[in-house]
Structures are given as structure tokens and as C-alpha cells.
Scaffold this motif. Structure first.
Motif, short mmCIF file in Angstrom:
data_model
loop_
_atom_site.label_atom_id
_atom_site.label_comp_id
_atom_site.label_asym_id
_atom_site.label_seq_id
_atom_site.Cartn_x
_atom_site.Cartn_y
_atom_site.Cartn_z
N MET A 1 0.83 -1.20 0.00
CA MET A 1 0.00 0.00 0.00
C MET A 1 0.87 1.25 0.00
O MET A 1 0.62 2.16 -0.78
CB MET A 1 -0.93 -0.04 1.23
N GLY A 2 1.87 1.30 0.87
CA GLY A 2 2.75 2.48 0.94
C GLY A 2 3.56 2.66 -0.32
O GLY A 2 3.75 3.79 -0.79
N ILE A 3 4.02 1.57 -0.91
CA ILE A 3 4.82 1.66 -2.15
C ILE A 3 3.93 2.15 -3.30
O ILE A 3 4.37 2.92 -4.14
CB ILE A 3 5.46 0.29 -2.47
N THR A 4 2.70 1.74 -3.33
CA THR A 4 1.77 2.17 -4.38
C THR A 4 1.57 3.68 -4.34
O THR A 4 1.56 4.35 -5.38
CB THR A 4 0.41 1.46 -4.20
N ILE A 5 1.44 4.23 -3.15
CA ILE A 5 1.27 5.67 -3.01
C ILE A 5 2.53 6.41 -3.45
O ILE A 5 2.46 7.41 -4.18
CB ILE A 5 0.89 6.03 -1.55
N VAL A 6 3.69 5.92 -3.04
CA VAL A 6 4.97 6.56 -3.41
C VAL A 6 5.16 6.51 -4.92
O VAL A 6 5.52 7.51 -5.54
CB VAL A 6 6.15 5.89 -2.67
N VAL A 7 4.89 5.36 -5.52
CA VAL A 7 5.04 5.22 -6.98
C VAL A 7 4.03 6.14 -7.68
O VAL A 7 4.36 6.79 -8.69
CB VAL A 7 4.86 3.75 -7.42
N GLY A 8 2.82 6.24 -7.17
CA GLY A 8 1.82 7.12 -7.77
C GLY A 8 2.23 8.58 -7.70
O GLY A 8 2.07 9.33 -8.67
N VAL A 9 2.77 9.01 -6.57
CA VAL A 9 3.21 10.40 -6.42
C VAL A 9 4.39 10.69 -7.35
O VAL A 9 4.43 11.73 -8.01
CB VAL A 9 3.57 10.70 -4.95
N ILE A 10 5.33 9.75 -7.44
CA ILE A 10 6.49 9.94 -8.32
C ILE A 10 6.03 10.00 -9.78
O ILE A 10 6.48 10.85 -10.55
CB ILE A 10 7.53 8.82 -8.10
N ALA A 11 5.12 9.12 -10.16
CA ALA A 11 4.60 9.13 -11.53
C ALA A 11 3.87 10.44 -11.83
O ALA A 11 4.01 11.00 -12.94
CB ALA A 11 3.68 7.94 -11.75
N GLY B 1 5.09 13.07 -14.65
CA GLY B 1 4.13 13.45 -15.68
C GLY B 1 3.93 14.96 -15.76
O GLY B 1 3.85 15.52 -16.85
N LEU B 2 3.86 15.60 -14.61
CA LEU B 2 3.69 17.06 -14.60
C LEU B 2 4.90 17.76 -15.19
O LEU B 2 4.77 18.68 -16.02
CB LEU B 2 3.44 17.55 -13.18
N VAL B 3 6.09 17.36 -14.78
CA VAL B 3 7.31 17.99 -15.29
C VAL B 3 7.47 17.71 -16.78
O VAL B 3 7.75 18.61 -17.57
CB VAL B 3 8.55 17.52 -14.49
N GLY B 4 7.25 16.47 -17.19
CA GLY B 4 7.34 16.11 -18.60
C GLY B 4 6.32 16.85 -19.44
O GLY B 4 6.61 17.34 -20.54
N GLY B 5 5.11 16.95 -18.94
CA GLY B 5 4.05 17.67 -19.65
C GLY B 5 4.36 19.15 -19.80
O GLY B 5 4.09 19.76 -20.83
N PHE B 6 4.92 19.74 -18.74
CA PHE B 6 5.28 21.15 -18.80
C PHE B 6 6.31 21.41 -19.90
O PHE B 6 6.14 22.31 -20.73
CB PHE B 6 5.84 21.61 -17.46
N PHE B 7 7.37 20.61 -19.94
CA PHE B 7 8.41 20.83 -20.94
C PHE B 7 7.94 20.49 -22.35
O PHE B 7 8.32 21.15 -23.31
CB PHE B 7 9.68 20.05 -20.58
N ALA B 8 7.08 19.49 -22.49
CA ALA B 8 6.54 19.16 -23.80
C ALA B 8 5.65 20.30 -24.31
O ALA B 8 5.73 20.69 -25.48
CB ALA B 8 5.75 17.86 -23.74
#
Length: 73
Positions: A1-11, A15-22
Motif C-alpha cells: 500500500m505504501g509503495i503504491t502511493i509513493v510510486v503514484g506520487v512519483i509518476a 508526468g507534470l514535469v514532462g508535460g510542462f516541458f513538452a
């Protein structure tokens, strides 16, 4: 459960940083290919200033604007 949240936040962050630069890259390319000022707009601005521009003068101004955009790359 904790790893899922961490992976979701990192993703989400990646995505936000990649979307901004794109989006930034796309908008720069779009405005280089399609300048926001057209020959008709220049003609109207010159008419408001009391000048009657010739087609040669408009072409010179448009070419100057395109060249300055290419040099700013």
C-alpha cells in the motif's frame, strides 16, 4: 500500500514535469512557425499611424520579423 502511493506520487510528478516541458517546446515551435502578427495587422497599424504602406514595405517588414525570429533560436 505504501509503495503504491509513493510510486503514484512519483509518476504524477514526472508526468507534470514532462508535460510542462513538452507543452513549452510545442508552443515555442508553434509561434516560430506561425508568428502572431500578420501582414494585415501591420497594414492596420501603419494606417492608424497615418502611413499608407506599399506591398513592398509590408514584405520587408514581414521578412525582417521572420529573420529576427530565426536568429533568436
Amino acid at each position: 500500500m505504501g509503495i503504491t502511493i509513493v510510486v503514484g506520487v512519483i509518476a504524477l510528478l514526472v508526468g507534470l514535469v514532462g508535460g510542462f516541458f513538452a507543452a513549452r517546446w510545442y508552443m515555442k515551435k508553434y509561434f516560430q512557425d506561425n508568428p502572431p502578427i500578420s501582414a494585415d495587422m501591420i497594414r492596420q497599424m501603419m494606417a492608424q499611424m497615418g502611413q499608407k504602406p506599399s506591398q513592398k514595405k509590408l514584405n520587408q517588414l514581414m521578412n525582417t520579423m521572420k529573420n529576427s525570429q530565426k536568429n533568436n533560436k
